[in-house]
Write an enzyme that holds these catalytic residues in place. Structure first.
Site, short mmCIF file in Angstrom:
data_model
loop_
_atom_site.label_atom_id
_atom_site.label_comp_id
_atom_site.label_asym_id
_atom_site.label_seq_id
_atom_site.Cartn_x
_atom_site.Cartn_y
_atom_site.Cartn_z
N GLY A 1 16.04 2.78 -20.82
CA GLY A 1 17.44 2.91 -21.43
C GLY A 1 17.20 1.55 -22.57
N GLY B 1 12.02 5.82 -22.03
CA GLY B 1 11.76 7.10 -22.59
C GLY B 1 12.06 7.03 -24.14
CE1 TYR C 1 23.84 13.00 -24.63
CE2 TYR C 1 23.55 11.54 -26.65
CZ TYR C 1 22.89 12.30 -25.42
OH TYR C 1 21.56 12.22 -25.08
CB CYS D 1 28.51 30.98 -34.72
SG CYS D 1 27.98 31.72 -36.02
C1 PLP Z 1 16.69 9.19 -18.82
C2 PLP Z 1 16.07 8.18 -17.85
C3 PLP Z 1 15.03 7.12 -18.30
C4 PLP Z 1 14.50 7.01 -19.80
O1 PLP Z 1 15.80 6.71 -20.52
P1 PLP Z 1 15.77 6.09 -21.91
O2 PLP Z 1 17.10 5.80 -22.48
O3 PLP Z 1 15.46 7.57 -22.73
O4 PLP Z 1 14.86 4.92 -22.17
C5 PLP Z 1 14.50 6.43 -17.48
N1 PLP Z 1 14.56 6.41 -16.09
C6 PLP Z 1 15.50 7.44 -15.53
C7 PLP Z 1 15.99 7.44 -14.30
C8 PLP Z 1 16.33 8.24 -16.43
O5 PLP Z 1 17.06 9.14 -15.99
#
Ligand code: PLP
Length: 440
Positions: free
Chosen positions: A248, A292, A334, A361
């Site tokens: 995150g 991620g 979102y 569309c």
């Molecule tokens: C989606 C997710 C991540 C990665 O989140 P990012 O915002 O892309 O860094 C990490 N751990 C879990 C459990 C997730 O669901």
């Protein structure tokens, strides 16, 4: 538009990424096209890993593959010494096909099927991140039938709400994910796991949301987890081998975004863990995190060809491109905000206010509301930056539009890592009706 990583404006006034002129890329590979700056991805991986090395903790940095899960990406993060999170059999299959070492794969998800668990047990993955009591029971039973012991982390929701869009905050109590700490579910899950003969409990996991710009949410999560583990230790005697604080970490989508660097997040988490665990007399755990977006997000740029224009005097000018919600669902899903520029006219004054429409569309198929560009002409190349995370990953075939190709660029070389879908791909799972009795 913010220029990420190796992106620059070349002598022709074109956007260049990884030493490749984006105008040439579109000529060679057509549009839309996902372009990834390989050097920037590697830099991000190294920043997380080096920050942990400096911290003195044992660690794993697991790339949350859902952000962009392809075989090439699995190969790349493997080379960089990362671990990998998967959330489905499809992601697991991708990783295994890419030769990713199974013992560094962690399996997430709130509703893993029997088949998925069996597949992961067959592959001998590193651990399961268990989400609920049903899964604990199922996993224990399936591992027992094989005479094996499955390693588990428990996903807990520590009741932290990150300052982010409500759809993507998951650390709060009212979430579909994980064992709730406040109502004692989490403690019961620990007891259940400890009592299960075919489970080996490694520790706990939490993930408080996405696109988080400050460290305070993580600090609060560390504190809550430490307090919980203290209670666990007092009531069960169990101490964690692993504490996983999820992902995150924020990235820059637009010029106004001010994310911290990977090392800032890691330093904040490691020093808070040291402080909180030491204070509570709990042994220091191995630390895992799961970036991620922050590994892949700003390394991705999508290139489109500009097509039609619609101007409603005094209201708005729509500029349509040859992609849209099929290759980038986030704005429709979102209200994600992106920046763009004309990749073939980077040095020209951007004084025409337009909104970028997709070709699907749906009125909601808008990529960007209000962006300033030079007056665009059909055939110009629009570059939308920071599309690396959840762009290709959420791509779809709505309107039977084929998914774009993906190229990795580095040192002036471009390599296809995902082929563009063909019309044959579009109908490959369709079957015509064979019944003779079809009414005419
Ligand atoms: C989606 C997710 C991540 C990665 O989140 P990012 O915002 O892309 O860094 C990490 N751990 C879990 C459990 C997730 O669901």
């Amino acid at each position: 538009m913010y220029l990420h990583g190796t992106s620059r404006i070349n002598e022709k006034g074109h956007l260049e990424i990884g030493g490749c002129d984006t105008v040439n890329l579109v000529e060679e590979f057509q549009s839309p096209l996902y372009v990834y700056d390989e050097e920037l991805i590697r830099r991000k991986c190294r920043a997380f890993i080096n920050a942990f090395r400096d911290s003195g903790f044992s660690f794993q940095v697991a790339y949350a593959s859902k952000a962009f899960c392809t075989m090439a990406m699995c190969q790349l993060v493997e080379e960089e010494g990362m671990s990998l999170d998967v959330v489905s059999a499809g992601e697991l299959y991708t990783a295994l096909q890419a030769g990713f070492p199974a013992d560094r794969i962690h399996f997430h998800g709130n509703n893993k099927s029997i088949e998925e668990i069996e597949m992961a047990l067959d592959a001998k993955i590193g651990c399961f991140v268990a989400d609920n009591f049903y899964e604990l029971e199922l996993l224990n039973q399936l591992a027992m039938e094989r005479g094996e012991v499955a390693k588990v982390l428990l996903r807990i929701t520590p009741g932290v709400e990150a300052h982010t869009h409500e759809y993507i905050s998951t650390g709060q109590q009212d979430s579909k994910f994980g064992f709730d700490v406040i109502s004692d579910q989490a403690l019961r899950a620990i007891q259940t796991s400890l009592a299960a003969d075919s489970l080996e409990l490694l520790g706990v996991h939490c993930h408080i949301g996405s696109q988080i710009f400050e460290t305070d949410g993580f600090l609060m999560a560390v504190e809550r987890v430490a307090a919980f583990l203290q209670e666990v230790k007092e009531k069960t005697g169990f101490t964690c081998t692993v504490a996983n604080f999820g992902g995150g970490f924020g990235i820059r989508y637009t010029e106004g975004d001010t994310p911290l660097q990977p090392e800032d997040y890691v330093k904040a988490i490691t020093s808070k863990v040291r402080e909180e665990f030491t204070k509570r007399d709990i042994p220091l755990p191995e630390l895992w995190i799961e970036p991620g977006s922050s590994v892949i997000g700003d390394a991705g740029t999508t290139l489109y060809r500009v097509g039609s224009t619609k101007e409603i005097p005094g209201v708005r000018k729509y500029l349509a491109v040859d992609g849209g919600m099929t290759d980038n669902l986030r704005p429709a899903l979102y209200q994600a905000v992106y920046e763009a520029a004309l990749a073939n006219r980077m040095n020209e004054a951007a004084d025409d206010l337009v909104s970028i429409a997709g070709k699907c569309c749906e009125s909601g198929d808008m990529l960007i509301w209000d962006v300033k560009l030079p007056v665009a002409r059909p055939g110009d190349i629009l570059a939308v930056t920071s599309t690396g995370a959840y762009g290709y990953a959420m791509s779809n075939n709505y309107n039977r539009i084929a998914r774009p190709a993906v190229v990795f660029v580095r040192d002036g070389e471009a390599e296809i890592v995902v082929e563009r879908e063909t019309y044959a791909d579009i109908v490959k799972n369709d079957r015509v009706i064979k019944r003779a009795s079809l009414q005419r």
